[in-house]
Design an enzyme around this catalytic site. Structure first.
Site, PDB file in Angstrom:
ATOM      1  N   ASP A   5       0.960  -1.093   0.175  1.00 29.55           N
ATOM      2  CA  ASP A   5       0.110  -0.095  -0.267  1.00 29.55           C
ATOM      3  C   ASP A   5       0.833   1.089   0.141  1.00 29.55           C
ATOM      4  O   ASP A   5       0.757   1.974   0.772  1.00 29.55           O
ATOM      5  CB  ASP A   5      -0.844  -0.028   1.155  1.00 29.55           C
ATOM      6  CG  ASP A   5      -0.258  -0.027   2.681  1.00 29.55           C
ATOM      7  OD1 ASP A   5      -0.799   0.690   3.605  1.00 29.55           O
ATOM      8  OD2 ASP A   5       1.024  -0.659   2.557  1.00 29.55           O
ATOM      9  N   HIS A 236       9.525  -0.026   9.231  1.00 24.88           N
ATOM     10  CA  HIS A 236       8.370  -1.082   9.268  1.00 24.88           C
ATOM     11  C   HIS A 236       8.810  -2.120   8.021  1.00 24.88           C
ATOM     12  O   HIS A 236       9.198  -3.064   8.256  1.00 24.88           O
ATOM     13  CB  HIS A 236       7.037  -0.561   9.345  1.00 24.88           C
ATOM     14  CG  HIS A 236       6.883   0.259  10.397  1.00 24.88           C
ATOM     15  ND1 HIS A 236       6.871  -0.163  11.645  1.00 24.88           N
ATOM     16  CD2 HIS A 236       6.250   1.609  10.566  1.00 24.88           C
ATOM     17  CE1 HIS A 236       6.260   0.864  12.636  1.00 24.88           C
ATOM     18  NE2 HIS A 236       5.983   1.823  11.970  1.00 24.88           N
TER      19      HIS A 236
HETATM   20  O1  RIB Z   1       2.280  -0.270  10.872  1.00 22.88           O
HETATM   21  C1  RIB Z   1       3.068  -0.061   9.867  1.00 22.88           C
HETATM   22  C2  RIB Z   1       2.491  -0.530   8.520  1.00 22.88           C
HETATM   23  O2  RIB Z   1       1.344   0.253   8.353  1.00 22.88           O
HETATM   24  C3  RIB Z   1       3.473  -0.283   7.392  1.00 22.88           C
HETATM   25  O3  RIB Z   1       3.225  -1.418   6.516  1.00 22.88           O
HETATM   26  C4  RIB Z   1       2.867   1.103   6.920  1.00 22.88           C
HETATM   27  O4  RIB Z   1       3.428   1.170   5.677  1.00 22.88           O
HETATM   28  C5  RIB Z   1       1.735   1.116   7.110  1.00 22.88           C
HETATM   29  O5  RIB Z   1       0.973   0.499   5.761  1.00 22.88           O
HETATM   30 CA    CA Z   2       2.921  -0.499   4.222  1.00 22.54          CA
END
Ligand code: RIB
Ligand code: CA
Length: 312
Positions: A5, A236
Site C-alpha cells: 500500500d 517497518h
Molecule cells: O504499521 C506499519 C505499517 O502500516 C506499514 O506497512 C506502513 O506502510 C503502514 O502500511
Molecule cells: Ca505498508
C-alpha cells in the site's frame, strides 16, 4: 511477490528488494491502507518506473476489507499522494487485467515451493487468494509479512497495528491457514529506527531509488518525530525484506496467533503462549514464526549499504 500500500516505507521496502541480489521481485500487488487501492496501484507503477523495472507486473487489489468499511487513507503520515507529497508524474505503464488475488494464485501455483509472499499492507488480497485457491497454502514457499503486535502496544490504536487493524477478519484467516508464515511486527520494527543523519546518507547516493527516498522521507520523519517523540523513522516494511535476506538478524518464537475482530481491540494479534497447551480458540492453527527481537544495527546497515550504494 510484495503486496503493498505504497506508502513511504513501502517504497523503501520495494527498492530494497530490487537491490537485494538474493531476491527476484516477480510482481507487486496493491491494496488499500496508507492510500486507496487506486493510488497504491499508481504508486507501485511509478516506483517500478523510477527503478527502471517496468518489466515487473503490477496487479490491482481489493478496494475494501473483507467485511468492514475501509478506515481511510493517512495523508498526515504518507502524504496525500502516498509518496511524501512528492507529486510524481503519472506512470507510463498500466496494471495487469487480472486481480491481485488471481495474480498471487497464478504465480504460486505456476512455481510450487518457489514463491515467497511478502505482504506489507492489510491482508485482504492474501485472504482472497486463499479463498480463491486454498492450495496456495501448500505451494507457497513462505509468507513473510510486516504487521501485528504480539507483545507490545499498537500504532493504529493502543491495541492494534495498522495493517492488521485495516482488515482484522482477513488477518485472522491468513494467520490460521496451514502455511509457513513469519510475522515481522511492531515487536521488532519499533526497535528499527533510522536517524535523520542516516536518512541524509541516502541523499548523497547517486542512484535514482535513494534520490526518490530522500525526497519522500522528510514527511514521514516529521510525523514520527511529532507523534512518537523519537528523532528518526520507524523502518517497518523494509524490515520484512531484511528478514528474507538476513533472518539471523531476528530472534523468533513460535505460537499460534488469533486476531481480535470485535470492539476497541479489533486488529490485536494474540499469541497463544501457554507452555504446554493450546487454548480451544487457538486450536488447529499453525504456529506462527513471530519476530520478538532484532539486531537493529544490522538491519539498518543492510538497508543503507544496499540503498545508499553509489552505483547508479
Ligand atoms: O504499521 C506499519 C505499517 O502500516 C506499514 O506497512 C506502513 O506502510 C503502514 O502500511
Ligand atoms: Ca505498508
Amino acid at each position: 511477490m510484495i503486496d503493498t500500500d505504497p506508502g513511504i516505507d513501502d517504497a523503501m521496502a520495494i527498492f530494497l528488494a530490487l537491490r537485494s541480489p538474493e531476491l527476484e521481485l516477480i510482481g507487486l500487488t496493491t491494496i488499500f491502507g496508507n492510500v486507496h487501492t487506486a493510488l497504491s496501484t499508481t504508486n507501485a507503477l511509478r516506483l517500478l518506473e523510477i527503478a527502471g523495472r517496468t518489466d515487473i507486473s503490477v496487479a490491482h487489489g481489493a478496494d475494501q476489507p473483507l467485511e468492514r468499511a475501509y478506515a481511510g487513507p493517512v495523508p498526515f503520515i504518507h502524504g496525500s499522494d502516498g509518496q511524501g507529497n512528492a507529486h510524481l508524474p503519472a506512470p507510463s505503464t498500466k496494471p495487469l487485467e487480472i486481480s491481485a488475488a488471481e495474480f498471487i494464485v497464478q504465480q504460486i501455483m505456476d512455481a510450487p515451493g518457489q514463491v515467497t509472499l511478502v505482504p506489507i499492507g492489510p491482508l485482504t488480497n492474501i485472504a482472497l487468494a486463499l479463498q480463491l485457491e486454498p492450495r496456495i497454502a501448500q505451494n507457497v514457499r513462505e509468507v513473510v509479512l510486516m504487521g501485528g503486535n504480539a507483545f507490545c502496544a499498537g500504532n493504529a490504536t493502543p491495541a492494534s497495528e495498522a495493517n492488521i487493524h485495516n482488515d482484522p477478519e482477513a488477518a485472522d484467516l491468513v494467520f490460521g491457514a496451514d502455511w509457513r508464515i513469519t510475522m515481522v511486527g511492531l515487536d521488532v520494527t519499533h526497535n528499527v529506527i533510522m536517524t535523520p543523519a542516516q536518512m541524509n546518507l541516502l541523499e548523497t547516493a547517486r542512484n535514482p531509488l535513494a534520490q526518490h527516498l530522500a525526497k519522500i522521507n522528510p514527511l514521514y520523519l516529521e510525523f514520527v518525530a511529532t507523534s512518537a517523540e523519537i528523532d528518526g523513522n520507524y523502518i517497518h516494511d523494509p524490515s520484512a525484506v531484511v528478514y528474507l535476506t538476513h533472518p539471523h538478524a531476528f530472534t523468533t518464537a513460535q505460537h499460534p496467533v488469533r486476531v481480535e475482530t470485535l470492539g476497541i481491540s479489533a486488529g490485536k494479534t494474540w499469541a497463544n503462549t501457554f507452555p504446554k497447551r493450546i487454548h480451544p480458540d487457538w486450536a488447529g492453527r499453525p504456529a506462527v514464526n513471530i519476530c520478538v527481537d532484532v539486531d537493529s544495527r544490522m538491519v539498518l546497515n543492510v538497508i543503507l549499504e544496499r540503498l545508499g550504494d553509489q552505483v547508479p
